[in-house]
Scaffold this motif. Structure first.
Motif, PDB file in Angstrom:
ATOM      1  N   ASP A 135      41.091  40.429  37.111  1.00 54.31           N
ATOM      2  CA  ASP A 135      39.988  40.094  38.016  1.00 54.31           C
ATOM      3  C   ASP A 135      39.639  38.612  37.860  1.00 54.31           C
ATOM      4  O   ASP A 135      39.189  38.184  36.786  1.00 54.31           O
ATOM      5  N   ASN A 136      39.837  37.853  38.927  1.00 50.66           N
ATOM      6  CA  ASN A 136      39.649  36.397  38.818  1.00 50.66           C
ATOM      7  C   ASN A 136      38.219  35.998  38.468  1.00 50.66           C
ATOM      8  O   ASN A 136      38.011  34.996  37.777  1.00 50.66           O
ATOM      9  N   LEU A 139      37.976  36.570  34.787  1.00 49.32           N
ATOM     10  CA  LEU A 139      38.775  35.557  34.079  1.00 49.32           C
ATOM     11  C   LEU A 139      38.041  34.220  34.034  1.00 49.32           C
ATOM     12  O   LEU A 139      38.075  33.517  33.020  1.00 49.32           O
ATOM     13  N   ARG A 140      37.359  33.901  35.128  1.00 48.30           N
ATOM     14  CA  ARG A 140      36.613  32.631  35.143  1.00 48.30           C
ATOM     15  C   ARG A 140      35.417  32.714  34.194  1.00 48.30           C
ATOM     16  O   ARG A 140      35.160  31.804  33.419  1.00 48.30           O
ATOM     17  N   ALA A 146      43.141  30.876  33.070  1.00 49.42           N
ATOM     18  CA  ALA A 146      44.256  31.272  33.932  1.00 49.42           C
ATOM     19  C   ALA A 146      43.741  32.252  34.980  1.00 49.42           C
ATOM     20  O   ALA A 146      42.783  32.984  34.724  1.00 49.42           O
ATOM     21  N   THR A 147      44.396  32.250  36.133  1.00 47.27           N
ATOM     22  CA  THR A 147      44.050  33.230  37.168  1.00 47.27           C
ATOM     23  C   THR A 147      45.036  34.394  37.105  1.00 47.27           C
ATOM     24  O   THR A 147      46.070  34.312  36.431  1.00 47.27           O
ATOM     25  N   LYS A 148      44.707  35.439  37.877  1.00 50.73           N
ATOM     26  CA  LYS A 148      45.616  36.585  37.990  1.00 50.73           C
ATOM     27  C   LYS A 148      46.981  36.122  38.509  1.00 50.73           C
ATOM     28  O   LYS A 148      48.025  36.505  37.980  1.00 50.73           O
ATOM     29  N   GLU A 149      46.974  35.285  39.545  1.00 51.31           N
ATOM     30  CA  GLU A 149      48.222  34.843  40.169  1.00 51.31           C
ATOM     31  C   GLU A 149      49.054  34.010  39.175  1.00 51.31           C
ATOM     32  O   GLU A 149      50.276  34.158  39.099  1.00 51.31           O
ATOM     33  N   GLN A 150      48.400  33.165  38.412  1.00 50.02           N
ATOM     34  CA  GLN A 150      49.128  32.365  37.413  1.00 50.02           C
ATOM     35  C   GLN A 150      49.705  33.264  36.317  1.00 50.02           C
ATOM     36  O   GLN A 150      50.795  33.016  35.805  1.00 50.02           O
ATOM     37  N   THR A 151      48.956  34.307  35.971  1.00 48.39           N
ATOM     38  CA  THR A 151      49.435  35.223  34.930  1.00 48.39           C
ATOM     39  C   THR A 151      50.686  35.965  35.400  1.00 48.39           C
ATOM     40  O   THR A 151      51.649  36.133  34.641  1.00 48.39           O
ATOM     41  N   GLU A 185      42.077  45.518  39.550  1.00 45.58           N
ATOM     42  CA  GLU A 185      42.809  44.245  39.628  1.00 45.58           C
ATOM     43  C   GLU A 185      43.774  44.087  38.447  1.00 45.58           C
ATOM     44  O   GLU A 185      44.845  43.507  38.582  1.00 45.58           O
TER      45      GLU A 185
END
Ligand code: SF4
Length: 296
Positions: A135-136, A139-140, A146-151, A185
């Motif tokens: 969940d972005n 994560l923030r 890191a974001t979900k997409e980067q992970t 997520e």
């Protein structure tokens, strides 16, 4: 013998491994739920090559089949030095089979594909990553960096280099507010990244971690036992792995699960659903035993 600087952390599964403290502390040291290096005011530093090689020389033995390069995210090391370190571990330990370390998503993405292939060819076979959540917003808030997409991209990058991924998920880290989104997520992130190992832990707010202060002020509400188990159920049900371990056997968890996906998925989900729906206490780890854990 060169002393290791404490505290030094390693995954529970590396308890019997040859530990090589090539870096000290964590270069990120910013996750709000983590007090690992904050309490001791441990400043991050990297050891020099001759010091690392002396440690390998002093501690090697024919008994070791696995080695873990400490500390918090040793993948931050320059590729050349890390590669030489791994090769030296294999040179000095004739029965060595597996070398692993912690890696941050940012450090994985900063390495080129060629860097990761070089590390794999040197003998790096597994990277432990603290995913915590998919969940972005969570994560923030927890300052994971890191974001979900980067992970997902980091997992794919390691996969291309034929390096296995062991990812850790933190139940409860989204608080009551993000609990369901955090779980859905996270399952989506795991399915898209398809790691070889998933380890689930449950958040325990500890003095020294910023999230503890927020919890004390009432700004962060920890989900209760059955909400944490609901997160486990949602993640177990919605995660698709092509061939992966799905474990929640860490002592912080209420319900220890050891499953191999996809083979054990249906039985695992049915077991968790039964406990959550019936609010069954039997078989759950007590708060007393969960509280014994003092490291993440
Ligand atoms: S959780 Fe890991 S990456 Fe985050 S501060 Fe702690 S050691 Fe560093």
């Amino acid at each position: 013998m060169i002393d290791y600087q404490q505290p030094m952390f390693r995954p529970p599964s590396e308890a019997n491994s040859l530990l090589i403290q090539a870096t000290i502390g964590c270069s990120h040291n910013n996750c709000t739920y983590c007090a690992m290096y904050r309490q001791s005011n441990q400043k991050f530093r990297m050891r020099k090559k001759d010091e690392i090689f002396k440690i390998i020389d002093e501690r090697s033995s024919v008994d070791f089949k696995r080695s873990f390069i400490a500390d918090g995210n040793a993948l931050v090391m320059p590729t050349k030095l890390l590669s030489e370190t791994i090769i030296e571990i294999f040179n000095k330990n004739k029965n060595m089979e597996r070398v692993s370390l912690y890696g941050n998503v940012g450090d994985i993405l900063r390495k080129s594909d060629d860097d990761l292939i070089k590390l794999q060819k040197s003998g790096l076979s597994l990277v432990y990553i603290g995913f915590e959540s998919g969940d972005n917003i969570t994560l923030r808030r927890i300052k994971k960096g890191a974001t979900k997409e980067q992970t997902i991209e980091a997992m794919n990058k390691l996969k291309r280099a034929k390096i296995k991924v062991s990812g850790m998920v933190l139940l409860g880290v989204g608080g009551k507010e993000r609990s369901f989104v955090h779980a859905y997520e996270t399952a989506d992130m795991l399915s898209k990244g398809d790691p070889e190992y998933v380890g689930l832990l449950s958040l325990q707010v500890r003095p020294g971690a910023p999230i503890y202060t927020e919890w004390e002020k009432g700004n962060f509400e920890l989900p209760d036992k059955f909400q944490i188990l609901k997160e486990l159920e949602i993640i177990a049900e919605n995660t698709e792995l092509s061939n992966g371990y799905f474990f929640s056997n860490h002592i912080s968890n209420y319900l220890p699960i050891k499953a191999i996906y996809p083979k054990d998925k249906d039985a695992t989900v049915a077991k968790i659903k039964n406990i959550v729906n019936e609010k069954k206490e039997k078989g759950l780890r007590s708060e007393y035993y969960r509280d014994i854990v003092n490291q993440y």
